[in-house]
Design a protein around this motif. Sequence first.
Motif, PDB file in Angstrom:
ATOM      1  N   LYS A  41       0.840  -1.194   0.000  1.00 25.56           N
ATOM      2  CA  LYS A  41       0.000   0.000   0.000  1.00 25.56           C
ATOM      3  C   LYS A  41       0.875   1.244   0.000  1.00 25.56           C
ATOM      4  O   LYS A  41       2.043   1.212   0.402  1.00 25.56           O
ATOM      5  CB  LYS A  41      -0.932   0.004   1.214  1.00 25.56           C
ATOM      6  CG  LYS A  41      -0.275   0.436   2.502  1.00 25.56           C
ATOM      7  CD  LYS A  41      -1.287   0.721   3.600  1.00 25.56           C
ATOM      8  CE  LYS A  41      -0.535   1.141   4.859  1.00 25.56           C
ATOM      9  NZ  LYS A  41      -1.224   0.891   6.109  1.00 25.56           N
ATOM     10  N   LYS A  42       0.268   2.324  -0.485  1.00 26.40           N
ATOM     11  CA  LYS A  42       0.964   3.596  -0.471  1.00 26.40           C
ATOM     12  C   LYS A  42       0.679   4.263   0.862  1.00 26.40           C
ATOM     13  O   LYS A  42      -0.474   4.348   1.284  1.00 26.40           O
ATOM     14  CB  LYS A  42       0.480   4.478  -1.609  1.00 26.40           C
ATOM     15  CG  LYS A  42       1.271   5.750  -1.728  1.00 26.40           C
ATOM     16  CD  LYS A  42       1.043   6.417  -3.087  1.00 26.40           C
ATOM     17  CE  LYS A  42       1.953   7.649  -3.161  1.00 26.40           C
ATOM     18  NZ  LYS A  42       2.066   8.173  -4.508  1.00 26.40           N
TER      19      LYS A  42
ATOM     20  N   VAL B 155      13.385   3.095   3.675  1.00 29.11           N
ATOM     21  CA  VAL B 155      12.322   3.257   4.657  1.00 29.11           C
ATOM     22  C   VAL B 155      12.571   2.314   5.829  1.00 29.11           C
ATOM     23  O   VAL B 155      13.330   1.358   5.738  1.00 29.11           O
ATOM     24  CB  VAL B 155      10.926   2.982   4.051  1.00 29.11           C
ATOM     25  CG1 VAL B 155      10.612   3.987   2.969  1.00 29.11           C
ATOM     26  CG2 VAL B 155      10.826   1.568   3.546  1.00 29.11           C
ATOM     27  N   LEU B 156      11.901   2.598   6.928  1.00 27.74           N
ATOM     28  CA  LEU B 156      12.075   1.813   8.143  1.00 27.74           C
ATOM     29  C   LEU B 156      10.709   1.462   8.732  1.00 27.74           C
ATOM     30  O   LEU B 156       9.749   2.208   8.549  1.00 27.74           O
ATOM     31  CB  LEU B 156      12.838   2.637   9.193  1.00 27.74           C
ATOM     32  CG  LEU B 156      14.223   3.147   8.814  1.00 27.74           C
ATOM     33  CD1 LEU B 156      14.714   4.131   9.868  1.00 27.74           C
ATOM     34  CD2 LEU B 156      15.187   1.979   8.681  1.00 27.74           C
TER      35      LEU B 156
ATOM     36  N   GLN C 285       4.640   0.498  -0.456  1.00 23.85           N
ATOM     37  CA  GLN C 285       5.486  -0.367   0.350  1.00 23.85           C
ATOM     38  C   GLN C 285       4.793  -1.676   0.676  1.00 23.85           C
ATOM     39  O   GLN C 285       3.569  -1.718   0.771  1.00 23.85           O
ATOM     40  CB  GLN C 285       5.791   0.343   1.680  1.00 23.85           C
ATOM     41  CG  GLN C 285       6.485   1.666   1.527  1.00 23.85           C
ATOM     42  CD  GLN C 285       7.911   1.522   1.085  1.00 23.85           C
ATOM     43  OE1 GLN C 285       8.597   0.601   1.505  1.00 23.85           O
ATOM     44  NE2 GLN C 285       8.354   2.397   0.213  1.00 23.85           N
ATOM     45  N   TRP C 286       5.623  -2.701   0.886  1.00 20.18           N
ATOM     46  CA  TRP C 286       5.079  -3.989   1.338  1.00 20.18           C
ATOM     47  C   TRP C 286       4.999  -4.022   2.862  1.00 20.18           C
ATOM     48  O   TRP C 286       5.912  -3.570   3.551  1.00 20.18           O
ATOM     49  CB  TRP C 286       5.950  -5.141   0.849  1.00 20.18           C
ATOM     50  CG  TRP C 286       5.709  -5.429  -0.599  1.00 20.18           C
ATOM     51  CD1 TRP C 286       6.431  -4.949  -1.651  1.00 20.18           C
ATOM     52  CD2 TRP C 286       4.671  -6.234  -1.136  1.00 20.18           C
ATOM     53  NE1 TRP C 286       5.900  -5.407  -2.830  1.00 20.18           N
ATOM     54  CE2 TRP C 286       4.811  -6.208  -2.548  1.00 20.18           C
ATOM     55  CE3 TRP C 286       3.621  -6.977  -0.596  1.00 20.18           C
ATOM     56  CZ2 TRP C 286       3.952  -6.889  -3.406  1.00 20.18           C
ATOM     57  CZ3 TRP C 286       2.770  -7.673  -1.446  1.00 20.18           C
ATOM     58  CH2 TRP C 286       2.933  -7.617  -2.829  1.00 20.18           C
TER      59      TRP C 286
ATOM     60  N   GLU D  95       9.630  -6.890  -8.706  1.00 22.92           N
ATOM     61  CA  GLU D  95       9.747  -6.007  -7.541  1.00 22.92           C
ATOM     62  C   GLU D  95      11.239  -5.829  -7.262  1.00 22.92           C
ATOM     63  O   GLU D  95      11.995  -6.807  -7.262  1.00 22.92           O
ATOM     64  CB  GLU D  95       9.056  -6.664  -6.338  1.00 22.92           C
ATOM     65  CG  GLU D  95       9.312  -6.003  -4.999  1.00 22.92           C
ATOM     66  CD  GLU D  95       8.757  -4.585  -4.890  1.00 22.92           C
ATOM     67  OE1 GLU D  95       7.537  -4.412  -5.072  1.00 22.92           O
ATOM     68  OE2 GLU D  95       9.560  -3.667  -4.645  1.00 22.92           O
ATOM     69  N   THR D  96      11.660  -4.591  -7.007  1.00 22.10           N
ATOM     70  CA  THR D  96      13.094  -4.360  -6.794  1.00 22.10           C
ATOM     71  C   THR D  96      13.461  -4.094  -5.345  1.00 22.10           C
ATOM     72  O   THR D  96      14.639  -4.022  -5.008  1.00 22.10           O
ATOM     73  CB  THR D  96      13.577  -3.165  -7.652  1.00 22.10           C
ATOM     74  OG1 THR D  96      12.741  -2.045  -7.365  1.00 22.10           O
ATOM     75  CG2 THR D  96      13.521  -3.507  -9.124  1.00 22.10           C
ATOM     76  N   ASP D  97      12.457  -3.926  -4.490  1.00 21.50           N
ATOM     77  CA  ASP D  97      12.784  -3.757  -3.079  1.00 21.50           C
ATOM     78  C   ASP D  97      13.183  -5.106  -2.482  1.00 21.50           C
ATOM     79  O   ASP D  97      12.757  -6.154  -2.939  1.00 21.50           O
ATOM     80  CB  ASP D  97      11.591  -3.194  -2.303  1.00 21.50           C
ATOM     81  CG  ASP D  97      11.419  -1.695  -2.529  1.00 21.50           C
ATOM     82  OD1 ASP D  97      12.310  -1.093  -3.160  1.00 21.50           O
ATOM     83  OD2 ASP D  97      10.402  -1.143  -2.097  1.00 21.50           O
TER      84      ASP D  97
END
Length: 825
Positions: free
Chosen positions: A152-153, A165-166, A190-191, A498-500
Amino acid sequence: MRERYNPQEIEPKWQARWADAKLYHVTESSHKPHFYSLVMFPYPSGDLHMGHMRNYAIGDLVARYKTMQGFNVLNPMGWDAFGLPAENAAIKVGVHPAINTYKNISRMKEQFYKMGICYDWDREVTSCDPSYYKWTQWLFALFYKMGLAYKKKAPANWCPSCATVLANEQVVDGACERCGTTVTKKDLEQWFFRITAYADRLLKDLDLLGGWPERVRTMQRNWIGRSEGCEAEFGIEGSDERIRVFTTRPDTLYGVTFMVLAPEHPLVEKLTTPDHRVEVKAYAEQARRQSEVERLSAELDKTGVFTGSYAINLLNGKKVPIWVADYVLMGYGTGAVMGVPAHDERDHAFAHKYGIPIITVIEPKPDDAQGKERLAASEHPDLYIDPGVMVNSGTFTGTGNIEGKQAICDYLEQKGFGAKTVVYRLRDWLISRQRYWGAPIPIVYCDKCGTQLVPDDQLPVLLPPNVDFRPTGESPLTRVPEFVNTTCPQCGGPARRETDTMDTFVCSSWYYFRYADPHNSEEPFSKDKVDYWEPVDQYTGGVEHAILHLMYSRFFTKVLYDAGLVPNVEPFTRLFTQGMIYKDGAKMSKSKGNVVPVDDMVGSHGADTARLFILFVSPPEMDAEWSDQGVEGSYRFLGRVWRMIDERVHVDASAPIDSESLDEEDRDLLRMVHKTIRRVTDDIERFHLNTGVSAIMELTNAMTAYVEAHGVTPVFNEAAENLLLLLAPFAPHIAEELWHTAGGQDSVHKQSWPAYSESLAAEEQVTIVLQVNGKVKDRLTVPVDISEEEAKKLALENNRVKSSLDGRQVRRIVYVPQRLINVVI
RNA sequence: GCCGGAGUGGCGGAAUAGGCAGACGCGGCGGACUUAAAAUCCGCUGGCCGCAAGGCCGUGUGGGUUCGAUUCCCGCCUUCGGCACCA
């Protein structure tokens, strides 16, 4: 007598033999009861110092002790090997993170080896190895299929220094938990893992964790932050829409004089009237820009802007202004709050500042004189937070506010204006990281089919080796076309990966299951093996993971339990959190230059001295200060043991001692031996390792005195044998060496932990304290089985007691068997 | 602000169920061994008064309960950790 105690000679010898013999290699085919001892696996930073070693010395002691007690002990070690330091080093010096990581791992293994810390290396796991992260990805897929992983954003915590991000848990006082940089907000897709779905179970099952420190359970309880209340709807003037608020004080609903929305609340835009638009927009934007630190610093000074719209209190039809203020958080409850300035401190401050009316709806009960007095004397007589009775509240007036909560909730439910709810402080776990050195998230995006899981048979999604690591705010993987471009597993058309990558805490949330079955290439672990080993019986690590790792792992275990993969709902039956080692007043760390490297200690005093000192220096759960003089003391003690036993003692189990025929000194020593076995055993069970060491020292002192006076006797041999067995988990090399020079067979670490005899440990005589009016006057040595009459008689005949009595009348004599007699006058 | 832990000699710390405060170790002092030192071994080591016998004080602080409190209860101080605009 041969050489003096020389650890540099004996320690490497035994380390090699233990490794050859695979001393702590275990299988599941054993008739013994099993025991799983685990120490938190480290990040392979390269250098271990004595601060780290406390952890491992404790874990090694537990494993050796439990093995001697006859358990089949699983004592594994591995590497939490993904993470930023390796990647940052790679950026700096251009060496691939994998190279540094594996180099550091071999260094650290060497250091464990030198310290005599033994693991079952056949079970080693390395989280950055594809054979491991394949299953991390498989578990992600499992979570996805279970509806527990979603994208979700959202405004996420962004660390500009780490360029990623953390998760909420990784932000401490508004700063990055890793590097201390102030965290900002960034809107990103983000996941997340849906840990909030397990909030109630994570909270409730804390009650199952009696073997955990209360402190850690409290911290988790606070972090989850359950609060009971109700959601209530408010109408909007000139609209059919409703605003939902969450409140724990439905009893104050009649006191609502305004309404506050979080700046990010979706209704803000709709509710702002044209004449307030500019102001509200500016306020919302400023709030979004502010870091958590800035917001915290402005804590007392509440700010807000009026939207121009009004809400309708459905209970009494009253019209109240709707404001926007950043003291309301979008992420908690409904992101909207009813303002009751008479009964809430924050609302009170806000209303005062902006001239909003204050309506009292709770008063101290008529018979509560104290409450009235306190209120009258208070700085804010128009603010009352304590329990009382409802006033100005329509048909509810006169009701006690506690009952009123329930009554209003019921009323709201009945009218369809609201419902009872439970709200948690815990947020979902953000697992996306925009960095390279982590497990890729196994997801593919297809224009036609949308978001697709990478099928299990295509796992692992491998990290490409040749990557430009420079952090740009996007994952370095976005710049690797051969990684990004792929085909859709559904339609076979072109698709993007997905690249994260995943938060490394994902990798460390399940490693303790993998140890049970580390080489399984078909599944993350077999049911049989986790059924045999899990849960971990004793987990040891630093308290800094009280929330992070320990809560994530509890969450994982519950999910895997629900999926039928593991037998336990909690991963760690007993938890021990050890304190940190300080030197020169600061935590040992390379950057502060106050470390004591393993190599230095091993070279100067040996591993046994280092281990013994660190176990003796203070209770293991407390922080402790490193002391070179303390180290000397431990070294001297081991030297005394060496001189006392070496080539003097002969271990001979075949010559049992007939305790009947012993003289008094022999019986005393034998009693001391059995008392010491009892003390050390109890102390280890209670983790009072420092007093365990001192008990061993006391026995040694007694033995030294004995052997000077009597020479080596069968009783002395017996004492020495037991001393070595007790010493084995604390100082394994010297115990092993002396065990062998004394003629002992096999390894001392394979012997049975000594058993004590209550009858041999029992005292024949006890010292009774004689008191007069609670003050000690004398001590009396008497047989344990002395009668009360006899003891009292002796007390009253005692000269010092008599002179203290001075002829006055005895009012009472308190007699505590085997302890004291208190004569009261 | 709320929640939780801690406060004991010169130092690290001990005291498992309310019953000898200071185990064990470090440091210090004195002694033995040594030409000397190191190493090792032995003795003493909470404070005050006393030649001594002995006495008084003493576990952050002020109260309380009790024959007796480091331990239990109430208030306060200091300190560490967690949470904190969570409605």
